[in-house]
Enzyme design. Structure first.
Site, PDB file in Angstrom:
ATOM      1  N   HIS A  61       0.851  -1.267  -0.056  1.00 22.08           N
ATOM      2  CA  HIS A  61      -0.006   0.096  -0.017  1.00 22.08           C
ATOM      3  C   HIS A  61       0.904   1.305  -0.052  1.00 22.08           C
ATOM      4  O   HIS A  61       0.701   2.203  -0.653  1.00 22.08           O
ATOM      5  CB  HIS A  61      -0.830   0.039   1.173  1.00 22.08           C
ATOM      6  N   GLU A 115       1.042   8.084  -3.795  1.00 17.21           N
ATOM      7  CA  GLU A 115       1.954   7.480  -2.915  1.00 17.21           C
ATOM      8  C   GLU A 115       3.216   8.503  -2.932  1.00 17.21           C
ATOM      9  O   GLU A 115       3.844   8.908  -1.883  1.00 17.21           O
ATOM     10  CB  GLU A 115       2.274   6.119  -2.731  1.00 17.21           C
ATOM     11  N   HIS A 119       3.445  10.914   0.031  1.00 19.23           N
ATOM     12  CA  HIS A 119       4.350  10.715   1.154  1.00 19.23           C
ATOM     13  C   HIS A 119       5.775  10.279   0.812  1.00 19.23           C
ATOM     14  O   HIS A 119       6.719  10.670   1.437  1.00 19.23           O
ATOM     15  CB  HIS A 119       3.944   8.768   1.326  1.00 19.23           C
TER      16      HIS A 119
END
Length: 227
Positions: A61, A115, A119
């Protein structure tokens, strides 16, 4: 001359503040893997990528910078968006190990873009884009969650297992205690959804977690659905 000097000072200040903004500090990563069976059997459902149904294995993930106080940085550098060419040599591995199950069907680019932008840009001081995705792939191989659980007799067969047995199985295999996140299937059964492992700021080494993620929502007995 005075005005030029003042402009130079302002530019230097802006550059300095920008560097602080990009290279935000963080204490560790959460490396998060999700079980596709638990993603797909909810009321929301799922869509397979164009390459077809992913393997019956945990998928990545994300690799998320976090702080020991429970806070986390996000969207740290809008000037460095995801660039597919930076990970061209990793595409096959990303498609296999980091597939998107969101609807509508996606080749994964939008997932990886999210992502990295949210992040990954917060870890630029230690990992560039290629290193960030390579680090996550390496961690996936290092942990091998499905094998760790199978070795303890815990298999994705729709049966119910003790949450503590799942945690202990992963701990015995990898040497560190995971956090487990659960969700509910369409019938309301609480099930194994995501596994959080903590990683040092290099993105390479598993460590013991200093703080647990919020919203785990797990009962003492949870199911491990087939996929």
């Amino acid at each position: 001359m005075k005005s030029k000097g003042s402009l130079l000072i302002k530019l230097l200040i802006i550059q300095y503040l920008s560097s602080l903004f990009v290279a935000q500090n963080f204490d560790f990563f959460y490396f998060v893997q999700q079980w596709p069976g638990s993603y797909c059997d909810t009321s929301q459902g799922c869509c397979y990528p164009p390459t077809g149904k992913p393997a019956s294995d945990f998928g990545i993930h994300g690799l998320w910078p976090n702080n020991n106080d429970g806070s986390y940085p996000s969207n740290c550098d809008p000037n460095n968006p995801f660039n597919q060419s930076e990970v061209s040599d990793l595409m096959s591995s990303l498609e296999t190990n980091w597939p998107s199950l969101a609807c509508p069907s996606s080749d994964g680019i939008s997932f990886w873009t999210h992502e990295w932008d949210k992040h990954g840009t917060c870890s630029e001081s230690v990992l560039d884009e290629h290193d960030y995705f390579q680090a996550a792939l390496n961690l996936k191989n290092k942990t091998n969650l499905l094998q760790a659980l199978a070795s303890a007799g815990i298999n994705p067969n729709g049966e119910s297992y003790n949450l503590s047995d799942i945690i202990n199985a992963i701990n015995q295999s990898d040497g560190f205690t995971p956090s487990i996140e659960c969700n509910d299937d369409e019938s309301g059964n609480n099930q194994l959804y995501q596994v959080y492992m903590c990683v040092d700021t290099s993105g390479s080494n598993l460590i013991e977690c200093s703080v647990s993620p919020t919203g785990a929502n797990c009962a003492n007995q949870i199911t491990f659905p087939a996929f």
